[in-house]
Motif scaffolding. Structure first.
Motif, mmCIF file in Angstrom:
data_model
loop_
_atom_site.group_PDB
_atom_site.id
_atom_site.type_symbol
_atom_site.label_atom_id
_atom_site.label_comp_id
_atom_site.label_asym_id
_atom_site.label_seq_id
_atom_site.Cartn_x
_atom_site.Cartn_y
_atom_site.Cartn_z
ATOM 1 N N HIS A 60 -11.601 -0.367 -3.166
ATOM 2 C CA HIS A 60 -10.655 0.406 -3.971
ATOM 3 C C HIS A 60 -9.299 -0.264 -4.107
ATOM 4 C CE1 HIS A 60 -12.859 4.545 -3.608
ATOM 5 N NE2 HIS A 60 -13.638 3.569 -4.024
ATOM 6 N N GLY A 61 -9.094 -1.345 -3.364
ATOM 7 C CA GLY A 61 -7.802 -2.028 -3.415
ATOM 8 C C GLY A 61 -6.652 -1.147 -2.946
ATOM 9 N N ALA A 62 -6.935 -0.205 -2.028
ATOM 10 C CA ALA A 62 -5.890 0.704 -1.559
ATOM 11 C C ALA A 62 -4.948 0.001 -0.590
ATOM 12 C CB ALA A 62 -6.534 1.912 -0.879
ATOM 13 N N GLU A 63 -3.670 0.406 -0.637
ATOM 14 C CA GLU A 63 -2.679 -0.117 0.301
ATOM 15 C C GLU A 63 -2.950 0.469 1.692
ATOM 16 O OE1 GLU A 63 -0.040 -2.165 -0.307
ATOM 17 O OE2 GLU A 63 -0.472 -2.391 -2.437
ATOM 18 N N PHE A 64 -2.526 -0.261 2.746
ATOM 19 C CA PHE A 64 -2.747 0.234 4.103
ATOM 20 C C PHE A 64 -2.096 1.607 4.296
ATOM 21 C CE2 PHE A 64 -3.021 -4.460 5.137
ATOM 22 C CZ PHE A 64 -4.406 -4.443 5.160
ATOM 23 N N SER A 65 -0.897 1.776 3.690
ATOM 24 C CA SER A 65 -0.194 3.053 3.870
ATOM 25 C C SER A 65 -1.001 4.203 3.246
ATOM 26 C CB SER A 65 1.192 2.973 3.241
ATOM 27 O OG SER A 65 1.086 2.544 1.897
ATOM 28 N N GLU A 66 -1.630 3.939 2.093
ATOM 29 C CA GLU A 66 -2.437 4.984 1.447
ATOM 30 C C GLU A 66 -3.653 5.349 2.301
ATOM 31 O OE1 GLU A 66 -1.535 3.452 -3.139
ATOM 32 O OE2 GLU A 66 -3.405 2.898 -2.160
#
Lengths: 192, 374
Positions: A147-153
């Motif tokens: 999903h290419g999500a950021e670590f914070s997300e």
């Protein structure tokens, strides 16, 4: 380490005085392109994609009015490239939809049967390795890569600390590397 | 399958660094100076570059194939998962498998107990058959029905634990240590992932007893020895008998050329009272004569160091101390330490460093101790 860094920036300061804008950027690009592509490869899905984004970042830099110091330029180059990568990841979902709807044509050469078998085998290995990951680690890793999500997300979604998410991703990468190595060496010994 | 864990990439320190960088670079806003530091790391050696590329190719294989029908874990699986990332996935998997085998073993024993009346009744009639079976059974058991037995030992901060293995060997694991022992038909292998352990090996000339620690292998036949790992540094001490050590280290003594040379294997035979220190990072190795009893004095809470760099002593002490100990200035990291530390009172030893070395101890509000040069 400090020594090398200060020498580096001296070198860059000297660069500011004796070359013009385009030359400076072109040199910056040739010095950093290799690592820029590697940097982008950690975020994007292929080296080809990374090269395209690196190229785009270079064009953005050329269109800068006043470039300022080169030490700033380098930071700007990576920053611009990172932003472009984010745009690309966001548009990926849209592209996939378009592809499904038959709007885009990805015209690449069809692989040979041998290559096809190798791809199928590698795919099976990668999927097995992912399947073997501990559940939380697997979810964090897939959210990050697929999903290419950021670590914070991911941290927010899973109710974990960002540090733990990074840890999971690190463990997952290393496990997949080890698994691919093991598969390769057993294949080689099988052949020999 | 089980015997393969511990080998390969997951415990390779350069690959670990490379993977760490890839994680840091792959998301969010990364400060320009971290990018510069990463570029320096990349340029520092061919090995670093190769490791990073290998991590990139792993990521691209995952990205290519982890699409569509890839198995996402269910919410229930995620909710029941206790893995916290503090150990490698291989170690976690081994532990899960060990637990599962343990349960199966107990279930089988219970079933056998229930079958006992039948066994007793049929005993006389089956005597002849049993004699034949006894002759065959050990062979079958050892060749076909004996999967390797894996024992995983993990200790907490300040905890030592003694474990007796199936072959009669006794392993004492020091604080914050992780190791697993794999006993197979023709081999006995222990991987020390982290920390320290003392081994009292049961004699079995047919099955050498091997300890793997990083890129170093320690082999023994019936002896007692100690292995300690702190980062790239491995220290092996012998209390009884003889051990053979093979260490794969960087090729050159000079760190400037280290990356240009292929790793070399260094071999040493150690006898009672000898202690070998190897630093896989810079390729240095030395043998010292120590007190045979002192080799494992840590089991009594006495941590002995002989001519070791401050950084590896600190790395070792953090296993016993509740606080983080940080070396603030790289120039003091290689100062040499010889001496004894009481595991129960690391703080006083830290304080006493000020009188022995050009360092200052700063006790930070967060509970950590910083060693600064002065």
């Amino acid at each position: 380490m400090t020594n090398r860094m200060s020498r580096d920036s001296q070198h860059e300061q000297a660069g500011v005085t004796d070359s013009n804008h385009a030359e400076r950027i072109s040199r910056l690009f040739s010095e950093h392109n290799e690592s820029l592509v590697k940097f982008l490869s950690t975020r994007l899905h292929s080296v080809q994609e990374a090269k395209e984004v690196a190229q785009e970042a270079y064009v953005r830099l050329l269109s800068l009015e006043d470039a300022g110091a080169v030490s700033f330029l380098r930071a700007f180059l990576f920053k611009t490239a990172a932003n472009l990568a984010v745009d690309r990841i966001r548009s990926r979902g849209r592209q996939r939809q378009a592809l499904d709807a038959g709007l885009c044509d990805d015209s690449r050469e069809a692989p040979t049967p041998d290559r096809e078998a190798a791809i199928a085998q590698e795919m099976a290995i990668v999927r097995r390795l992912i399947d073997e990951l501990p559940p939380k680690c697997r979810r964090a890793f897939l959210l990050h890569r697929v999903h290419g999500a950021e670590f914070s997300e991911i941290a927010q979604e899973m109710g974990l600390s960002e540090r733990m998410v990074r840890h999971y991703v690190l463990r997952a990468v290393l496990y997949c590397r080890a698994g691919l190595d093991a598969a390769q060496s057993s294949e080689e010994s099988g052949r020999g | 399958m089980v015997s393969r864990i511990g080998e390969g990439a997951e415990h390779d320190s350069v690959l670990q660094e490379a993977a760490q960088w890839s994680v840091e670079l792959s998301s969010g806003d990364i400060p320009a100076e971290r990018i510069a530091q990463w570029q320096q790391w990349l340029a520092a050696s061919e090995a670093n570059r190769a490791a990073f590329d290998s991590i990139l190719s792993t990521l691209s294989a995952v990205d290519r194939y982890a699409t569509g029908t890839v198995a996402w874990p269910s919410d229930e699986q995620v909710a029941n998962d206790a893995y916290d990332g503090s150990i490698s996935v291989s170690v976690w998997r081994t532990r899960v498998a060990t637990r599962r085998n343990g349960r199966r073993g107990r279930a089988w024993a219970a079933a056998a107990w229930r079958r006992r009346p039948w066994l007793t009744a049929g005993l006389a009639a089956a005597a002849v058959a049993t004699l034949t079976a006894l002759a065959i059974l050990p062979v079958m058991r050892s060749t076909l029905f004996a999967p390797p037995v894996v024992t995983v030992v993990e200790t907490a901060s300040g905890e030592n634990r003694e474990v007796r293995l199936g072959d009669g060997s006794v392993v004492t694991a020091g604080a914050q240590s992780v190791l697993w022992a794999t006993l197979a038909r023709d081999s006995r292998e222990v991987t020390l992932e982290r920390g320290e352990a003392f081994f009292r090996v049961a004699k079995d000339p047919a099955r050498p007893f091997i300890v793997k620690v990083g890129t170093t292998t320690v082999a023994a036949v019936g002896t007692a020895f100690n292995v300690r790992r702190a980062g790239e540094r491995v220290v092996v001490g012998v209390a009884e008998g003889i051990v053979k050590v093979d260490a794969r280290v960087a090729g050159a003594q000079s760190s400037v050329q280290a990356h240009q040379q292929r790793p070399v294997i260094r071999t040493a035979r150690l006898s009672v009272g000898q202690q070998l220190s190897i630093d896989a990072a810079d390729g240095s190795a030395s043998i010292q004569q120590v007190d045979a009893i002192g080799v494992a004095a840590w089991r009594a809470g006495l941590l002995q160091y002989r001519n070791e760099p401050l950084r590896s002593v600190i790395a070792d002490l953090t296993r016993y101390s509740a606080r983080d100990i940080v070396i603030a200035n790289p120039q003091i990291a290689d100062l040499r330490i010889t001496g004894t530390v009481f595991a129960s009172d690391v703080d006083s030893w830290l304080q006493s460093l000020e009188t022995a070395l050009p360092v200052r101890v700063v006790w930070a509000p967060d509970g950590s101790a910083r060693l600064e040069s002065r």
